[in-house]
Design an enzyme around this catalytic site. Structure first.
Site, mmCIF file in Angstrom:
data_model
loop_
_atom_site.group_PDB
_atom_site.id
_atom_site.type_symbol
_atom_site.label_atom_id
_atom_site.label_comp_id
_atom_site.label_asym_id
_atom_site.label_seq_id
_atom_site.Cartn_x
_atom_site.Cartn_y
_atom_site.Cartn_z
ATOM 1 N N HIS A 40 0.855 -1.181 0.000
ATOM 2 C CA HIS A 40 0.000 0.000 0.000
ATOM 3 C C HIS A 40 0.894 1.236 0.000
ATOM 4 C CE1 HIS A 40 -3.843 -1.955 0.453
ATOM 5 N NE2 HIS A 40 -3.444 -2.634 1.511
ATOM 6 N N CYS A 46 -0.115 2.775 -4.531
ATOM 7 C CA CYS A 46 -0.809 4.015 -4.854
ATOM 8 C C CYS A 46 0.052 5.220 -4.480
ATOM 9 C CB CYS A 46 -2.143 4.083 -4.115
ATOM 10 S SG CYS A 46 -3.382 2.957 -4.777
#
Length: 526
Positions: free
Chosen positions: A346, A389
């Protein structure tokens, strides 16, 4: 326990010896929310300040518990990776979540960013605004020695609703910083994702279906496949074949174009590190990254094919990542042609998440291998791959090319989540290539700054496409050309949110190479 406590104290002494006055001044500024101004002014000695932080339980260095998270995060923020490496020697590998309040919050980080962007001209403008707009007298102005003093006075005299618009006016000419300030003023907890939207639903990847990871305030989003199938096919496309020993037939290093010159491939290909984070300490803020092991296995297979010494680390904390990279930094790379570091996790703008749930600055990872920090890799390509991301907004599309597909993302930003406060600075592209020590880096992000990156149970479209094209086109094409192929491939895949909104993704390579970089399949079986 006594030995551990003594070791902790010894490390703090080592840190004290390495710190300079500027480091200390910034550290006290970052700790300001926890230590009031008067006490900071009274404690000019760094060791005294460490004691004060410990008395306020901001750090812990006792026989029952050792917690230096605040100092590690602060030193990462100011770019003192050597101090982080020193502190990591105590308690390495712990995945315990520290108390939220002990971290530098998004507001303090934004003010630090303002300080870092302030030169003499901006400092004079700030002082002029203090005099004309805030009513600060000459005696106080004469006591201001640097931007941190300026910011101290602003915080004392103005509320946030007054101070941040004033700062935006002062820094109106700095597009990046002005955008950061504007986002903060609007209450958007995405430092750097200018104009980012807050409640995006997860994007679904083309042709692939996963169970959506839902959250009370929205779900996560990730990559897409291209018009060509994104899963890895051991047989290269375009009619190329692999010989029995793993070498591509029909290609030769002697036929490569050389107008720009090519990096020496070295006696050995080099080391490839793969950080693969699937499971996190807090699944509410960091859902399990289904499909990431497919990416890991393909990257491992691929870089072994190219002769790299591949080392895989699963579910690593921020401390472990820093420690491992610090160990790689110390290796003599004189016989190695390149370094490859792959991070699957992440993330958010300029950070990736450790399995512990905290964030690590990407710059703190790459800067370890600058020419001045790792001389044996000077003049050699450093290839960093980030499947994560860089924000929580989704990219719009101007037309639809393919049927949309379900996917989830690798963003860790949920509105009002504690994790949303672990943010960092905005990239300054104009600063790239300014210093020779920063040359010879290739940083391949799966998506653009501010946006999500998509993934499903078959892996991420970016990594799947990257592996496919590296294997199909190396060494006929250099890696930069291959990344352009990947951009085209991934950009042709269209995602769709659960609400029916069409979204797209395009990767973003950042190129600081000075020669062409080729990967060569080895002549031995993998």
């Amino acid at each position: 326990m006594e030995g551990t406590m003594c070791s902790c104290r010894q490390l703090l002494l080592e840190v004290y010896d390495k710190m300079n006055c500027d480091d200390f001044r910034i550290l006290t500024f970052l700790a300001k929310d926890r230590v009031n101004r008067k006490r900071r002014k009274e404690n000019e000695n760094i060791l005294d300040f460490f004691d004060l932080l410990e008395r306020k339980a901001i750090i812990k260095c006792g026989p029952e518990e050792i917690d230096l998270w605040f100092l590690k995060q602060a030193f990462l923020l100011i770019g003192r990776n050597d101090l982080v490496s020193t502190l990591v020697r105590v308690g390495r590998g712990s995945c315990k979540q520290p108390e939220e309040g002990l971290f530098v919050n998004i507001r303090r980080k934004l003010l630090y960013q303002v300080g870092e962007e302030t030169g003499q001209e901006e400092l004079q403008n700030l002082k002029a605004y203090l005099s004309s707009k805030v009513g600060v007298g000459k005696r106080t102005l004469d006591l201001i020695q640097d931007v941190w003093d300026c910011l101290d006075v602003l915080e004392e005299r103005l509320s946030d609703s007054e101070m941040f618009p004033l700062l935006k006016t002062v820094y109106a000419g700095d597009k990046n910083l002005s955008g950061l300030l504007d986002d903060f003023i609007k209450g958007i907890a995405i430092v750097g994702a200018t104009g980012g939207q807050t409640d995006k639903a997860p994007v679904q990847e083309v042709g692939e279906h996963v169970q959506a990871q839902t959250h009370a305030l929205g779900t996560q989003v990730e990559d897409r496949t291209g018009s060509e199938e994104a899963t890895f096919d051991p047989t290269p496309s375009g009619g190329s074949t692999m010989t029995a020993d793993g070498a591509l037939s029909g290609f030769s290093a002697t036929t490569l174009p050389s107008r720009l010159g090519a990096y020496d491939k070295g006696k050995n290909a080099g080391i490839c590190i793969i950080f693969n984070n699937e499971i996190f300490a807090n699944t509410n803020t960091h859902p399990t990254r289904n499909g990431t092991n497919k990416d890991r296995d393909l990257l491992e297979y691929s870089f072994k094919l190219f002769g790299f010494d591949v080392r895989v680390y699963n579910n690593t904390t921020c401390q472990e990542i820093s420690y491992i990279l610090g160990e790689i930094q110390q290796i003599d790379h004189k016989d190695n042609g390149a370094l490859v570091v792959c991070t699957l996790s992440h993330g958010n703008l300029n950070v990736v998440s450790g399995a512990c749930g905290q964030d690590l600055l990407i710059n703190s990872m790459t800067s370890l291998f600058r020419a001045d920090n790792c001389p044996s890799l000077a003049g050699k390509p450093k290839f960093f791959i980030f499947q994560a991301c860089q924000g929580k907004d989704t990219q719009d599309v101007w037309h639809q090319t393919n049927a949309p597909v379900m996917a989830e993302s690798d963003t860790n930003l949920f509105p009002n989540s504690p994790m949303a406060e672990v943010m960092t600075e905005v990239p300054h592209l104009h600063q790239l290539n300014l210093a020779p020590a920063e040359a010879d880096f290739l940083i391949a992000h799966s998506t653009m700054p501010g946006y999500v990156s998509f993934r499903n149970d078959k892996g991420s479209f970016f990594v799947q496409s990257l592996v496919k094209h590296l294997k199909a086109h190396s060494p006929r094409e250099d890696v930069i050309s291959i990344l352009v192929e990947v951009n085209r491939d991934v950009s042709q895949t269209i995602g769709q949110t659960s609400g029916g909104q069409i979204a797209a993704q395009i990767p973003e390579p950042k190129v600081r190479l000075t020669k062409k970089f080729y990967l060569f399949p080895v002549e031995t079986e993998v």
